[in-house]
Design a protein around this motif. Structure first.
Motif, PDB file in Angstrom:
ATOM      1  N   LEU A 213      48.811  32.181  42.533  1.00 21.30           N
ATOM      2  CA  LEU A 213      48.187  32.890  43.658  1.00 21.30           C
ATOM      3  C   LEU A 213      49.173  33.848  44.320  1.00 21.30           C
ATOM      4  CD1 LEU A 213      45.985  30.264  45.530  1.00 21.30           C
ATOM      5  CD2 LEU A 213      45.348  31.966  43.822  1.00 21.30           C
ATOM      6  N   HIS A 214      50.443  33.778  43.937  1.00 20.80           N
ATOM      7  CA  HIS A 214      51.449  34.608  44.602  1.00 20.80           C
ATOM      8  C   HIS A 214      52.120  35.539  43.600  1.00 20.80           C
ATOM      9  CE1 HIS A 214      54.451  35.973  47.239  1.00 20.80           C
ATOM     10  NE2 HIS A 214      55.145  34.874  47.467  1.00 20.80           N
ATOM     11  N   ALA A 217      50.595  37.457  39.527  1.00 24.41           N
ATOM     12  CA  ALA A 217      49.483  38.386  39.257  1.00 24.41           C
ATOM     13  C   ALA A 217      49.866  39.547  38.332  1.00 24.41           C
ATOM     14  CB  ALA A 217      48.922  38.913  40.572  1.00 24.41           C
ATOM     15  N   GLU A 247      34.052  36.192  37.642  1.00 25.27           N
ATOM     16  CA  GLU A 247      35.497  35.881  37.644  1.00 25.27           C
ATOM     17  C   GLU A 247      36.211  36.833  38.589  1.00 25.27           C
ATOM     18  OE1 GLU A 247      36.901  36.151  33.583  1.00 25.27           O
ATOM     19  OE2 GLU A 247      35.261  34.887  32.889  1.00 25.27           O
ATOM     20  N   ARG A 248      37.424  36.454  38.976  1.00 28.49           N
ATOM     21  CA  ARG A 248      38.247  37.351  39.807  1.00 28.49           C
ATOM     22  C   ARG A 248      38.938  38.381  38.924  1.00 28.49           C
ATOM     23  NH1 ARG A 248      39.654  35.829  45.654  1.00 28.49           N
ATOM     24  NH2 ARG A 248      37.681  34.793  45.979  1.00 28.49           N
ATOM     25  N   ILE A 250      42.040  40.221  38.212  1.00 30.37           N
ATOM     26  CA  ILE A 250      43.449  40.088  38.618  1.00 30.37           C
ATOM     27  C   ILE A 250      44.039  41.490  38.825  1.00 30.37           C
ATOM     28  CG2 ILE A 250      45.697  39.088  38.038  1.00 30.37           C
ATOM     29  CD1 ILE A 250      43.414  37.049  38.331  1.00 30.37           C
ATOM     30  N   GLY A 251      44.842  41.617  39.899  1.00 28.10           N
ATOM     31  CA  GLY A 251      45.414  42.935  40.213  1.00 28.10           C
ATOM     32  C   GLY A 251      44.554  43.704  41.198  1.00 28.10           C
ATOM     33  N   PHE A 252      43.469  43.093  41.632  1.00 29.03           N
ATOM     34  CA  PHE A 252      42.612  43.701  42.658  1.00 29.03           C
ATOM     35  C   PHE A 252      42.501  42.755  43.853  1.00 29.03           C
ATOM     36  CE2 PHE A 252      39.915  47.545  42.080  1.00 29.03           C
ATOM     37  CZ  PHE A 252      40.622  48.097  41.029  1.00 29.03           C
ATOM     38  N   GLY A 253      42.387  43.340  45.054  1.00 36.35           N
ATOM     39  CA  GLY A 253      42.209  42.535  46.261  1.00 36.35           C
ATOM     40  C   GLY A 253      43.543  42.161  46.882  1.00 36.35           C
ATOM     41  N   HIS A 254      43.530  42.006  48.186  1.00 33.42           N
ATOM     42  CA  HIS A 254      44.753  41.631  48.904  1.00 33.42           C
ATOM     43  C   HIS A 254      44.367  41.023  50.248  1.00 33.42           C
ATOM     44  CE1 HIS A 254      48.787  41.964  50.626  1.00 33.42           C
ATOM     45  NE2 HIS A 254      49.221  42.171  49.397  1.00 33.42           N
ATOM     46  N   ARG A 255      45.102  40.009  50.684  1.00 31.81           N
ATOM     47  CA  ARG A 255      44.819  39.381  51.974  1.00 31.81           C
ATOM     48  C   ARG A 255      45.008  40.362  53.126  1.00 31.81           C
ATOM     49  NH1 ARG A 255      45.139  34.068  53.468  1.00 31.81           N
ATOM     50  NH2 ARG A 255      43.720  33.679  51.788  1.00 31.81           N
ATOM     51  N   PHE A 297      33.721  47.729  43.513  1.00 32.83           N
ATOM     52  CA  PHE A 297      34.256  46.963  44.651  1.00 32.83           C
ATOM     53  C   PHE A 297      34.411  47.758  45.951  1.00 32.83           C
ATOM     54  CE2 PHE A 297      36.441  44.035  41.442  1.00 32.83           C
ATOM     55  CZ  PHE A 297      35.632  42.954  41.745  1.00 32.83           C
ATOM     56  N   ILE A 302      37.724  46.187  48.334  1.00 33.97           N
ATOM     57  CA  ILE A 302      38.667  45.533  47.415  1.00 33.97           C
ATOM     58  C   ILE A 302      39.282  46.627  46.535  1.00 33.97           C
ATOM     59  CG2 ILE A 302      38.913  43.861  45.540  1.00 33.97           C
ATOM     60  CD1 ILE A 302      36.473  42.407  46.706  1.00 33.97           C
ATOM     61  N   ASN A 305      45.937  46.092  43.818  1.00 37.45           N
ATOM     62  CA  ASN A 305      47.194  45.755  44.497  1.00 37.45           C
ATOM     63  C   ASN A 305      48.368  46.160  43.598  1.00 37.45           C
ATOM     64  OD1 ASN A 305      47.726  43.431  42.737  1.00 37.45           O
ATOM     65  ND2 ASN A 305      46.028  42.448  43.813  1.00 37.45           N
ATOM     66  N   THR A 306      49.598  46.052  44.091  1.00 33.21           N
ATOM     67  CA  THR A 306      50.766  46.539  43.326  1.00 33.21           C
ATOM     68  C   THR A 306      50.852  45.915  41.944  1.00 33.21           C
ATOM     69  OG1 THR A 306      51.923  44.960  44.705  1.00 33.21           O
ATOM     70  CG2 THR A 306      52.710  47.245  44.771  1.00 33.21           C
ATOM     71  N   ASP A 307      50.406  44.663  41.843  1.00 33.97           N
ATOM     72  CA  ASP A 307      50.575  43.952  40.577  1.00 33.97           C
ATOM     73  C   ASP A 307      49.711  44.541  39.462  1.00 33.97           C
ATOM     74  OD1 ASP A 307      52.305  42.444  41.953  1.00 33.97           O
ATOM     75  OD2 ASP A 307      50.969  40.746  42.254  1.00 33.97           O
TER      76      ASP A 307
HETATM   77  N1  ACO Z   1      37.911  40.011  42.061  1.00 35.21           N
HETATM   78  C1  ACO Z   1      36.635  39.715  42.407  1.00 35.21           C
HETATM   79  N2  ACO Z   1      36.270  39.433  43.680  1.00 35.21           N
HETATM   80  C2  ACO Z   1      37.229  39.442  44.616  1.00 35.21           C
HETATM   81  C3  ACO Z   1      38.573  39.724  44.318  1.00 35.21           C
HETATM   82  C4  ACO Z   1      38.900  40.025  42.978  1.00 35.21           C
HETATM   83  N3  ACO Z   1      40.144  40.315  42.619  1.00 35.21           N
HETATM   84  N4  ACO Z   1      39.289  39.652  45.443  1.00 35.21           N
HETATM   85  C5  ACO Z   1      38.453  39.318  46.419  1.00 35.21           C
HETATM   86  N5  ACO Z   1      37.200  39.185  45.918  1.00 35.21           N
HETATM   87  C6  ACO Z   1      35.990  38.870  46.659  1.00 35.21           C
HETATM   88  C7  ACO Z   1      35.773  37.375  46.765  1.00 35.21           C
HETATM   89  O1  ACO Z   1      35.036  36.876  45.699  1.00 35.21           O
HETATM   90  C8  ACO Z   1      35.067  37.268  48.091  1.00 35.21           C
HETATM   91  O2  ACO Z   1      33.722  37.625  47.879  1.00 35.21           O
HETATM   92  P1  ACO Z   1      32.536  36.900  48.709  1.00 35.21           P
HETATM   93  O3  ACO Z   1      32.807  37.244  50.153  1.00 35.21           O
HETATM   94  O4  ACO Z   1      31.298  37.530  48.157  1.00 35.21           O
HETATM   95  O5  ACO Z   1      32.682  35.448  48.417  1.00 35.21           O
HETATM   96  C9  ACO Z   1      35.687  38.374  48.940  1.00 35.21           C
HETATM   97  O6  ACO Z   1      36.165  39.333  47.999  1.00 35.21           O
HETATM   98  C10 ACO Z   1      36.843  37.889  49.804  1.00 35.21           C
HETATM   99  O7  ACO Z   1      37.734  37.149  48.972  1.00 35.21           O
HETATM  100  P2  ACO Z   1      38.857  36.154  49.546  1.00 35.21           P
HETATM  101  O8  ACO Z   1      39.359  35.334  48.408  1.00 35.21           O
HETATM  102  O9  ACO Z   1      38.390  35.453  50.757  1.00 35.21           O
HETATM  103  O10 ACO Z   1      39.926  37.188  50.001  1.00 35.21           O
HETATM  104  P3  ACO Z   1      41.432  36.895  50.193  1.00 35.21           P
HETATM  105  O11 ACO Z   1      41.900  37.829  51.205  1.00 35.21           O
HETATM  106  O12 ACO Z   1      41.743  35.462  50.399  1.00 35.21           O
HETATM  107  O13 ACO Z   1      41.941  37.289  48.715  1.00 35.21           O
HETATM  108  C11 ACO Z   1      43.433  37.495  46.945  1.00 35.21           C
HETATM  109  C12 ACO Z   1      43.154  37.794  48.415  1.00 35.21           C
HETATM  110  C13 ACO Z   1      43.733  35.995  46.751  1.00 35.21           C
HETATM  111  C14 ACO Z   1      44.649  38.316  46.540  1.00 35.21           C
HETATM  112  C15 ACO Z   1      42.206  37.919  46.078  1.00 35.21           C
HETATM  113  O14 ACO Z   1      41.904  39.281  46.288  1.00 35.21           O
HETATM  114  C16 ACO Z   1      42.417  37.624  44.595  1.00 35.21           C
HETATM  115  O15 ACO Z   1      42.191  36.507  44.146  1.00 35.21           O
HETATM  116  N6  ACO Z   1      42.849  38.664  43.805  1.00 35.21           N
HETATM  117  C17 ACO Z   1      43.122  38.462  42.412  1.00 35.21           C
HETATM  118  C18 ACO Z   1      44.538  37.906  42.214  1.00 35.21           C
HETATM  119  C19 ACO Z   1      45.599  38.922  42.547  1.00 35.21           C
HETATM  120  O16 ACO Z   1      45.545  40.081  42.132  1.00 35.21           O
HETATM  121  N7  ACO Z   1      46.626  38.467  43.276  1.00 35.21           N
HETATM  122  C20 ACO Z   1      47.749  39.314  43.697  1.00 35.21           C
HETATM  123  C21 ACO Z   1      47.715  39.524  45.149  1.00 35.21           C
HETATM  124  S1  ACO Z   1      48.924  40.663  45.692  1.00 35.21           S
HETATM  125  C22 ACO Z   1      50.397  39.847  45.660  1.00 35.21           C
HETATM  126  O17 ACO Z   1      50.519  38.661  45.774  1.00 35.21           O
HETATM  127  C23 ACO Z   1      51.638  40.692  45.435  1.00 35.21           C
END
Ligand code: ACO
Length: 367
Positions: A213-214, A217, A247-248, A250-255, A297, A302, A305-307
């Motif tokens: 998760l950290h 990615a 599925e998620r 990977i490489g998209f989305g950020h807290r 997205f 969404i 992210n850098t990764d």
């Molecule tokens: N793919 C698909 N859906 C996504 C993604 C993704 N990558 N990221 C977020 N979402 C969706 C979730 O399904 C959720 O949808 P819902 O509201 O319909 O249920 C919504 O967006 C919010 O998702 P959360 O998990 O609550 O958002 P959070 O802020 O906790 O997520 C995270 C951040 C963990 C990075 C997430 O975006 C993820 O899992 N990404 C993929 C893994 C990744 O790339 N990690 C690297 C992060 S950057 C770093 O660490 C350097």
């Protein structure tokens, strides 16, 4: 009594910082007040590390002294023997073990006067730690790299010394250097808050950083591109995995970022400029995936992210995917040390949160 727990500490602030400013809505990242793109386009790794630790850009005399601290980061023979005993496996666990082993007889007890000097030495040590873990996994002879310029000294382990590559690797080392207090930096802060030493605190950080998760990615995003295989496969792959199976990606989305992560611009530019014929299909697949995913997205805010891009660059620099997380960790060592020093010099307090008990009431053992 508190009303509820703050799961994930999402709404809890544990320190003030003058190191890194992030605006996740506008996509802004600053080191000590300087925009990240200004820093990466104008400063060297050493100047940026100095800026993070000391709060200002060094003059040549200050840089020379700092360089000499970094140059002290040589591994003793016993550490080479130890690394040579490691079985094949996770490089981050190896790094955590080596930092812990270096702490056994270290003479770097907590001291405000010595912290920055020690931090310089530990940055030098960390270049040697990761270089030698890489050499070990590749079955090569271990040695202390040239710390005169740690970035090019490090890249020599891949036999990839083209100046263009050194510059690109240096940029990656700057872009990943600090990002406020993610899980790894927080783990280090918890350890350091007990006044344990900086090497032990780094050992804690490595164990937190290795989790998927950290830090994982970049590797997983790269494997995703390989799995897709070509730009034509992107749409069917996306429909099947992301839309149908939910599925998620990977490489998209950020807290924190709800727009483009500002570090992506440079990562993208570098991976496009270093891409050769052999890697062209991976890059084209990634760019097509970015386009398709953004379309899908954007409304949910969404973004990549850098990764998403850093793995492409690390691959072009000659590193295997199993080492991507280590490169992120190596770069982050400076930020972690800077946060430890900032915390213990300014606000030192043992980090000891509470848990709300929700188990049984009093029970009695009957025998
Ligand atoms: N793919 C698909 N859906 C996504 C993604 C993704 N990558 N990221 C977020 N979402 C969706 C979730 O399904 C959720 O949808 P819902 O509201 O319909 O249920 C919504 O967006 C919010 O998702 P959360 O998990 O609550 O958002 P959070 O802020 O906790 O997520 C995270 C951040 C963990 C990075 C997430 O975006 C993820 O899992 N990404 C993929 C893994 C990744 O790339 N990690 C690297 C992060 S950057 C770093 O660490 C350097």
């Amino acid at each position: 009594m508190p009303m509820d727990v703050d799961l994930g500490l999402e709404n809890t602030y544990i320190k003030h910082t003058k190191l890194t400013y992030i605006d996740g809505e506008l996509g802004v990242l600053r080191y000590r007040g300087y925009d990240i793109n200004d820093v990466v386009n104008n400063l060297s790794f050493m100047e940026t590390a100095y800026l993070m630790l000391y709060g200002r850009i060094p003059d040549s005399k200050e840089l020379k002294l700092f360089s000499s601290y970094i140059g002290d980061g040589k591994l003793p023979e016993r550490i080479f023997s130890m690394i040579d005993t490691f079985p094949e496996g996770d490089p981050l666990s190896m790094a955590s073990s080596v930092f812990a082993a270096l702490a056994i007889d270290n003479n770097m007890k907590w001291s405000i006067d010595e912290n920055k000097r020690n931090a310089g030495r530990i940055i030098g040590l960390s270049f040697n730690v990761f270089a030698n873990i890489y050499l070990h996994i590749k079955g090569k002879k271990l040695y202390n790299i040239d710390l005169g310029d740690p970035v090019s000294g490090f890249l020599r382990v891949t036999n990839n010394m083209d100046p263009k590559n050194v510059k690109a690797f240096e940029a990656a080392m700057i872009l990943y250097m600090d990002h406020e207090i993610p899980a790894s930096t927080t783990a280090a802060l918890v350890t350091a808050s007990t006044l344990s030493d900086m090497l032990s605190s780094l050992s804690s950080a490595m164990n937190a950083l290795k989790g998927p998760l950290h830090g994982g990615a970049a590797e997983n995003a790269f494997l995703e591109f390989l799995d897709i295989g070509s730009p034509e496969n992107v749409k069917p792959w996306f429909n099947e995995h992301i839309i149908k199976n939910r599925e998620r990606l990977i490489g998209f989305g950020h807290r924190v970022y709800k727009t483009y992560d500002p570090r992506i611009k440079k990562f993208r530019e570098l991976s496009m400029s270093l891409c050769d014929e052999k890697n062209r299909i991976i890059l084209d697949t990634a760019l097509e995936l970015e386009r398709v995913a953004l379309d899908y997205f954007r409304e949910k805010k969404i973004y990549p992210n850098t990764d998403f891009f850093s793995g492409l660059l690390f691959n072009e620099l000659g590193f295997e995917h199993w080492f991507f997380t280590s490169l992120f960790a190596l770069s982050r060592v400076t930020g972690i040390l800077a946060h430890i020093i900032e915390y213990n010099e300014n606000e030192q307090r043992l980090i000891r949160p509470r848990a709300i008990y929700n188990g049984d009431g009093e029970r009695f053992i009957k025998r």
